[in-house]
Design a protein around this motif. Structure first.
Motif, short mmCIF file in Angstrom:
data_model
loop_
_atom_site.label_atom_id
_atom_site.label_comp_id
_atom_site.label_asym_id
_atom_site.label_seq_id
_atom_site.Cartn_x
_atom_site.Cartn_y
_atom_site.Cartn_z
N ASP A 96 40.38 24.47 69.76
CA ASP A 96 40.06 24.12 68.38
C ASP A 96 40.31 26.05 67.84
OD1 ASP A 96 38.41 21.81 68.57
OD2 ASP A 96 37.07 22.61 68.43
N LEU A 97 40.54 26.69 69.34
CA LEU A 97 41.42 27.96 68.30
C LEU A 97 42.91 28.02 68.52
CD1 LEU A 97 38.83 29.76 70.86
CD2 LEU A 97 38.94 30.09 68.27
N GLY A 98 43.14 26.78 69.07
CA GLY A 98 44.63 26.76 69.56
C GLY A 98 45.28 28.00 70.40
N CYS A 99 44.54 28.24 71.08
CA CYS A 99 45.29 29.00 71.68
C CYS A 99 44.91 29.09 73.81
CB CYS A 99 44.49 29.97 72.09
SG CYS A 99 42.17 30.26 71.97
N GLY A 100 45.80 29.07 73.79
CA GLY A 100 45.31 28.49 76.13
C GLY A 100 44.33 29.66 76.43
N SER A 101 43.61 30.50 75.96
CA SER A 101 43.46 31.60 76.45
C SER A 101 42.41 32.65 75.61
CB SER A 101 44.08 32.87 77.68
OG SER A 101 44.19 33.17 76.95
N VAL A 102 41.47 33.07 75.85
CA VAL A 102 40.52 34.43 74.88
C VAL A 102 40.21 34.87 75.93
CG1 VAL A 102 39.55 32.49 73.70
CG2 VAL A 102 38.35 32.32 75.76
N TYR A 103 39.75 36.09 75.27
CA TYR A 103 38.92 36.85 75.51
C TYR A 103 38.37 37.02 76.48
CZ TYR A 103 38.00 42.07 75.92
OH TYR A 103 37.65 43.34 76.92
N GLY A 104 37.44 36.43 76.40
CA GLY A 104 36.04 36.73 76.46
C GLY A 104 35.20 35.40 76.25
N LEU A 105 34.60 35.24 77.61
CA LEU A 105 33.45 33.65 77.51
C LEU A 105 32.59 34.03 78.17
CD1 LEU A 105 32.95 30.48 77.12
CD2 LEU A 105 33.86 30.61 79.96
N LEU A 106 31.44 34.35 77.14
CA LEU A 106 29.37 34.78 77.17
C LEU A 106 28.76 32.98 77.83
CD1 LEU A 106 29.43 36.90 74.24
CD2 LEU A 106 30.69 37.26 76.91
N VAL A 107 28.26 33.17 78.67
CA VAL A 107 27.04 32.37 79.01
C VAL A 107 26.30 32.57 77.43
CG1 VAL A 107 24.79 31.90 80.45
CG2 VAL A 107 27.09 32.42 81.87
N HIS A 108 25.99 31.17 77.16
CA HIS A 108 25.30 31.62 75.86
C HIS A 108 23.47 31.79 75.92
CE1 HIS A 108 25.74 30.56 71.36
NE2 HIS A 108 24.97 30.71 71.48
N ARG A 109 22.98 32.17 76.38
CA ARG A 109 21.80 32.35 77.56
C ARG A 109 21.54 32.38 78.59
NH1 ARG A 109 17.66 26.86 76.05
NH2 ARG A 109 18.81 26.40 78.09
N ARG A 169 32.99 23.95 81.60
CA ARG A 169 34.91 23.36 81.46
C ARG A 169 34.99 22.54 80.31
NH1 ARG A 169 36.60 25.77 86.19
NH2 ARG A 169 35.59 25.56 88.10
N ALA A 170 34.60 21.92 80.22
CA ALA A 170 35.17 20.76 79.27
C ALA A 170 35.03 21.54 78.17
CB ALA A 170 33.83 19.13 78.88
N ALA A 171 33.96 22.16 77.74
CA ALA A 171 33.46 22.64 75.90
C ALA A 171 34.52 24.22 76.00
CB ALA A 171 32.10 23.09 76.60
N LEU A 172 34.89 24.74 77.38
CA LEU A 172 36.25 25.56 77.39
C LEU A 172 37.29 25.60 76.95
CD1 LEU A 172 37.36 28.98 77.65
CD2 LEU A 172 37.23 27.86 79.80
N GLN A 173 37.59 24.16 77.17
CA GLN A 173 38.97 23.70 76.49
C GLN A 173 38.75 22.76 75.98
OE1 GLN A 173 42.18 23.22 78.32
NE2 GLN A 173 40.88 24.04 80.58
N ARG A 174 38.05 22.10 75.09
CA ARG A 174 37.69 21.98 73.87
C ARG A 174 37.61 23.32 72.61
NH1 ARG A 174 33.74 18.88 75.57
NH2 ARG A 174 31.98 20.20 75.34
N SER A 175 36.32 24.34 73.20
CA SER A 175 37.09 25.74 72.36
C SER A 175 38.38 25.65 72.82
CB SER A 175 35.72 26.76 73.11
OG SER A 175 35.05 25.82 72.53
#
Length: 160
Positions: free
Chosen positions: A98-111, A89-95
């Motif tokens: 950093d991206l300068g947006c309130g939401s993103v299209y997709g969030l993938l589990v990296h592994r 959750r914290a990483a998503l908030q930082r992302s």
């Protein structure tokens, strides 16, 4: 066919051109402009790609048409517990910052192994919650071999 642009070189030296280092801010703007002109609509990034997300956030023009897909951290734990959920959750908030947006299209589990680990169902529920809260539109997972695909598709209803 839909194509996406990988942005790892916006933040870390990687791949064929890695000896030249990361792309400069000027080159990133040119790359994004060319991608948009060519009809590329997806940007693939991750916090783990160094400064890639910050570079994207600084380089995108307002009104951009890209769909941004980012990733969770890579967890080192053999078991997914509360600390990994909080870390995601914290990483998503930082992302998002950093991206300068309130939401993103997709969030993938990296592994994929993180979802397949003991407690992976807790991670998947947390992904569903951030989707329900409007922070992401789609949730999914990066996979690297067919056994991971079989394991994920047999257990989770991912969007991506």
């Amino acid at each position: 066919m839909r194509l996406g642009l990988g942005t790892v070189r916006f933040g870390v030296p990687y791949g064929i051109g890695s000896q030249r280092g990361v792309n400069s801010p000027g080159d990133i703007k040119k790359i994004l402009g060319a991608a948009e002109n060519l009809g590329i609509t997806v940007l693939d990034t991750a916090a783990g790609y160094g400064g890639s997300e910050r570079s994207i956030g600084k380089s995108l023009e307002s009104g951009y048409r890209f769909r941004i897909v980012t990733k969770t951290p890579r967890f080192s734990a053999a078991r997914i517990g509360n600390s990994e959920i909080l870390q995601m959750r914290a990483a998503l908030q930082r992302s998002l910052a950093d991206l300068g947006c309130g939401s993103v299209y997709g969030l993938l589990v990296h592994r994929a192994s993180d979802l397949l680990a003991h407690g992976g169902d807790r991670l998947f529920r947390a992904l569903q919650e951030v989707r329900e809260n409007g922070l992401v539109q789609k949730i999914g997972v990066s996979v690297y071999d067919e056994s991971e695909i079989d394991g994920i598709c047999g257990k989770y209803a991912v969007d991506i």
